[in-house]
Design an enzyme around this catalytic site. Structure first.
Site, PDB file in Angstrom:
ATOM      1  N   SER A 222      48.779  44.305  34.243  1.00 24.71           N
ATOM      2  CA  SER A 222      49.949  45.046  34.695  1.00 24.71           C
ATOM      3  C   SER A 222      50.935  45.173  33.523  1.00 24.71           C
ATOM      4  O   SER A 222      50.601  45.752  32.504  1.00 24.71           O
ATOM      5  CB  SER A 222      50.562  44.373  35.919  1.00 24.71           C
ATOM      6  OG  SER A 222      51.425  45.250  36.586  1.00 24.71           O
TER       7      SER A 222
ATOM      8  N   ASP B  29      45.449  52.235  42.930  1.00 25.07           N
ATOM      9  CA  ASP B  29      46.609  51.435  42.541  1.00 25.07           C
ATOM     10  C   ASP B  29      47.861  52.304  42.605  1.00 25.07           C
ATOM     11  O   ASP B  29      47.910  53.383  42.010  1.00 25.07           O
ATOM     12  CB  ASP B  29      46.407  50.904  41.124  1.00 25.07           C
ATOM     13  CG  ASP B  29      47.419  49.832  40.724  1.00 25.07           C
ATOM     14  OD1 ASP B  29      48.482  49.752  41.360  1.00 25.07           O
ATOM     15  OD2 ASP B  29      47.124  49.079  39.780  1.00 25.07           O
TER      16      ASP B  29
ATOM     17  N   HIS C 169      46.287  47.574  43.447  1.00 23.87           N
ATOM     18  CA  HIS C 169      46.814  46.925  42.249  1.00 23.87           C
ATOM     19  C   HIS C 169      46.163  45.569  42.015  1.00 23.87           C
ATOM     20  O   HIS C 169      46.015  45.130  40.882  1.00 23.87           O
ATOM     21  CB  HIS C 169      48.336  46.757  42.384  1.00 23.87           C
ATOM     22  CG  HIS C 169      49.006  46.353  41.112  1.00 23.87           C
ATOM     23  ND1 HIS C 169      48.983  47.123  39.970  1.00 23.87           N
ATOM     24  CD2 HIS C 169      49.723  45.239  40.804  1.00 23.87           C
ATOM     25  CE1 HIS C 169      49.672  46.515  39.013  1.00 23.87           C
ATOM     26  NE2 HIS C 169      50.127  45.381  39.487  1.00 23.87           N
TER      27      HIS C 169
END
Length: 739
Positions: free
Chosen positions: A582, A668, A703
């Site tokens: 991320s 995501d 995600h």
């Protein structure tokens, strides 16, 4: 383990066509040839992504035996039929069962007993794996719910105080938009009420007639809190509050004593709390402190016993007013009507440059404070009697015997005599404690161990070593490192190494046990967790020195951590990999551009590598919320130029890049798949070296990747096999591994 086949060097990577797209801001023009990959509805885009997967599978096919070995190690160390420690809420004990061969947990409960002995009544029942308790009820079987679905995730559950109604939110796409259903626990029947497109978090009103939930806008920002009255059309649900500032996040919870609904509105730099009294519902919301004061605070209303004997309405504030690391104060609600400078706040926990206050809450008898000192998160408790007066009692802190650990409150019931705590360290599996709150008879309280998560396969924590070391950054700043290794690794500069980092949003990489990580350590890889600026390990300054126009400190700190490892005597400097996800994936892209020669491989998980493009478009998911972290490049030319100088996609250069794996998910909503899809094209086009750049995309995940524990274990095995293979560390150390 048998020798693995050699990497496939004949596979040809997919080449995306170039469709020039000009992005212009502040007089700067950036021509983006791959922006067209953003159209996820396009069959051409989908085919390209499938081609990326096919290339990745061909290039990494020789790693399959290693992936399978790591997966079996994770599986072999995990007690698959297990359960959580029951936690009490009102008259029931709630817990989760996991069953061998099943992907998802099963939510259960059993009725609590009332004997009149407070500690005994709050001692969880002895529940055994695989054996039903008399009277056990299944609330939600995730395996049944997930059957036939490509994805399954629970975004929240709630039970009415009387224990009769259960609400749960399910996502079957990975897009983090949930469908809420209601179950009558007396009959087992589902109610006709169904709420679509809710976000995380559910709570019933104390009388059980309303369910509160949040809704996200088109950019996936939670912006509404709504109330659904059971038995009425969802279209009539009341909007309790709508937040129109696109840079502010909205959430809610019940106060500890459940007399108020507490709405939290804020960003990383300031906030606002609004309260709704359930005993005066129609009076609506009241604001504690306006966001116009630019304070970062949390507020908890509760009743505090005073000398007169009548409990007094009080608000507990955890805030940064003249306190960068935050402090804890009390204020009378009537004072809030005055100008801020005229309000009288009573100090409970004073500010300290060395201690970061993370948050505070209350039970019926004690204040609970979460603090961070010397990078370590810990818990302190203070009796409410005398709170905020000269008679305030000193804080009591449950004591643990390890240097590097994480301890925190994992649940508490307002009226309970105990507080549920979680504890873990790098090589101590997760423990669940009940901390008996201090009394006159027990002034230090008492820690009661309820469970240590079992680790199978002959695991012994003494086989591994965790130490605290320090790297020195370019500007002289000392950066804490957690260094993990197998005890048999020698300091002879021959081992392989892996550096892991995140460094954003004041998130700390706290010590925690990980079964999967053992598979790397057992292959002789020395792992460094770099506690770099932008995280929260050393207080608020540590965060602020790694955000906005100081963001590059995050990247150079990580390189300094790499240099420490290269010179530590533990590893061969040619055998170091890097990993992050991320915002940590942005970190991976940045350090790959900064120092590609220092890494043999880079794994970037759901990487935020096209950050400038994303943040320049407030219509994209969560973009506007990012301005407090990175700055606003739309309005500020300096921020634009600074971000442009480090955002990974725009700074790929002619250099010999290491092996790179970008791991992402099609659905995501936080870091869109298009970012790594564009990045890998730029890398392949520009690199001067021979190493492959691959993208692995989970077509049904969000995600956090795909759902289901076995699928997630295989994903972790994929990442770790890529690292181990790239470092030539595929063989287990003598005596290591499953036993």
């Amino acid at each position: 383990m048998t020798q693995t086949p050699l990497q496939n060097t004949t596979a040809v990577p997919p080449v995306a066509k170039k469709v020039p797209f000009a992005r212009e801001h502040h007089g700067d023009v950036f021509v983006d040839n791959y922006e067209w990959l953003r159209d996820k509805e396009s069959p051409e885009v989908v085919e390209h992504l499938k081609a990326e997967n096919a290339y990745q599978e061909a290039v990494t096919a020789h790693q399959e035996p290693l992936r399978e070995a790591i997966f079996q190690e994770i599986k072999g160390r995990t007690q698959e039929t297990d359960l959580s420690v029951p936690g009490r809420k009102d008259g029931w004990w709630y817990y989760t069962r996991s069953v061998e061969g099943k992907e998802y947990g099963i939510q259960c409960r059993v009725q609590a007993q009332e004997t009149g002995d407070p500690v005994a009544d709050w001692t969880p029942p002895a529940v055994e794996p695989g054996i039903d308790l008399p009277g056990e009820e299944v609330l939600l079987d995730g395996n049944a719910e997930a059957e036939g679905k490509p994805f399954f995730s629970v975004g929240g559950t709630a039970v009415t105080i009387d224990g009769n109604l259960y609400a749960y939110a399910v996502d079957n796409s990975g897009e983090e938009r949930f469908t809420v259903r209601f179950k009558d626990l007396r009959s087992g029947e589902l109610l006709p009420d169904v709420i679509e497109n809710a976000f995380y978090g559910l709570a019933f009103s104390p009388d059980g007639t309303r369910l509160f939930y949040t809704v996200v806008d088109d950019s996936w920002r939670p912006y509404q809190v709504k109330a659904h009255v059971l038995g009425t059309p969802v279209e009539q649900d009341e909007v309790l509050y709508q937040e129109d500032d696109v840079a502010m996040w909205l959430g809610f919870e019940l106060s500890s004593d459940r007399r108020h609904l507490v709405l939290s509105i804020g960003c990383s730099e300031f906030s606002e709390t609004r309260l709704l009294r359930f005993d005066d519902y129609d009076a609506g919301l009241t604001t504690v402190i306006s966001r116009d004061e630019h304070l970062l605070y949390e507020a908890e209303p509760f009743l505090l016993a005073v000398a007169s004997g009548t409990p007094q309405e009080t608000i507990l504030l955890t805030h940064n007013k003249d306190a960068i690391n935050s402090m804890v104060s009390l204020v009378d609600p009537a004072d809030l009507a005055k100008p801020l400078a005229a309000q009288h706040w009573r100090t409970v926990v004073a500010h300290s440059d060395d201690v970061r206050i993370n948050g505070a809450g209350v039970t019926a008898t004690h204040l609970l404070v979460s603090v961070r000192q010397d990078t370590i998160e810990r818990v302190q408790v203070i009796p409410l009697a005398g709170l905020g007066t000269p008679e305030q009692a000193p804080a009591v802190e449950p004591a643990f015997d390890e240097e590097l650990y994480t301890a925190g409150v994992s649940g508490s019931d307002y009226d309970a005599p105990v507080v549920r705590m979680g504890y873990t360290s790098y090589f101590t599996p997760s423990r669940v404690y009940d901390f008996v709150l201090p009394t006159a008879d027990r002034p230090e309280g008492e820690l009661l161990l309820r469970k240590e998560s079992p680790v199978l396969g002959g695991y012994s924590g003494s086989d591994y070593v965790a130490t605290r070391e320090w790297a020195t950054a370019d500007d002289g700043t000392r950066v804490p490192l957690s260094v993990l290794r197998h005890a048999s690794v020698q300091q002879d500069s021959t081992a392989a190494g892996l550096v892991y980092g995140y460094g954003s949003y004041e998130v700390s990489m706290d010590p925690g046990f990980g079964v999967a990580r053992l598979s790397l350590l057992d292959r002789g890889i020395v792992m460094v967790i770099a506690h770099i600026r932008g995280g929260g390990e050393l207080g608020r300054h540590w965060y602020e020195d790694g955000k906005k126009l100081s963001k590059k400190n995050t990247f150079t700190d990580f390189v300094a951590a790499t240099d420490w490892l290269a010179g530590s005597g533990w590893v061969d400097a040619e055998r170091i990999a890097a990993m992050g996800g991320s915002a940590g994936g942005l970190l991976m892209g940045a350090v790959a551009n900064l120092a590609p020669e220092k890494y043999a491989a880079v794994v970037a998980q759901v990487p935020f590598v096209d950050a400038l493009t994303t943040i320049l478009d407030p219509e994209l998911p969560l973009s506007a919320l990012e301005w407090e972290e990175w700055g606003n490049p739309i309005t500020d030319p300096e921020v634009y130029a600074y971000m442009k100088s480090y955002t990974p996609y725009e700074n790929v250069r002619a250099a010999a890049y290491p092996k790179i794996a970008a791991v992402t998910s099609f659905n995501d909503t936080r870091v869109l798949y298009v970012e790594p899809a564009k990045w890998v094209q730029a890398l392949r086009e520009t690199t001067t070296g021979p190493e492959p750049v691959v993208m692995k995309i989970e077509m049904d995940g969000g995600h956090g990747g795909a759902s289901g524990r076995y699928v997630q274990w295989r994903e972790r095995a994929w990442d770790y096999a890529f690292v181990a293979d790239s470092l030539g560390a595929t063989e287990l150390l003598p005596g290591a591994g499953l036993k």
